[in-house]
Enzyme design. Sequence first.
Site, PDB file in Angstrom:
ATOM      1  N   CYS A   1      20.099  21.047  16.427  1.00 24.80           N
ATOM      2  CA  CYS A   1      18.925  21.013  17.311  1.00 24.80           C
ATOM      3  C   CYS A   1      18.151  22.337  17.251  1.00 24.80           C
ATOM      4  CB  CYS A   1      19.410  20.712  18.733  1.00 24.80           C
ATOM      5  SG  CYS A   1      18.206  20.986  20.023  1.00 24.80           S
TER       6      CYS A   1
ATOM      7  N   CYS B   1      17.624  24.045  20.599  1.00 25.09           N
ATOM      8  CA  CYS B   1      18.920  24.573  21.059  1.00 25.09           C
ATOM      9  C   CYS B   1      19.191  25.934  20.414  1.00 25.09           C
ATOM     10  CB  CYS B   1      20.058  23.615  20.717  1.00 25.09           C
ATOM     11  SG  CYS B   1      19.938  21.993  21.489  1.00 25.09           S
TER      12      CYS B   1
END
Length: 155
Positions: free
Chosen positions: A73, A76
Amino acid sequence: MQSIKMRKLTVIVAVFTLVLSAWAAEPQVKKTVKPIALNTTSFTEKVFDYNNEKEWKYKGDKPAIIDFWAAWCGPCRQIAPVLEELAAEYGEEIYVYKVNVDEETELARAFGIQSIPTILYVPMTGTPQGVLGAAPKSQLKKAVDTLLLNKEEGK
């Protein structure tokens, strides 16, 4: 002769004082607190036993941020260093936890995590509040101060 001894003594005391003051002025090594990775077992021990409890009851001894994330991600990865900075800055005031949703699918499912990153702010009392997506550090700090540490805005 006594004047030479007195000068030597004065020089020795001055050097000793300089060494002591330089040693005292050196920045002390700050204990750097890092985010703590949680798996299902450690989550139920440190945060909440969702298998055996019906109602939310936080088990921690200080407020926490829980970051639900995944290695693939992009947002992230973007927010990870910010959370590390917050863990270091807030030190012993809060916990910063990380839950890898790819490795802890049961935990992610139990909390209905459908979008990552999801940040959960967990106060000592009351229910956690979740925020989706990567937020700037200033916004994260404001949430920690107001939601977790009960600091008034502007102070």
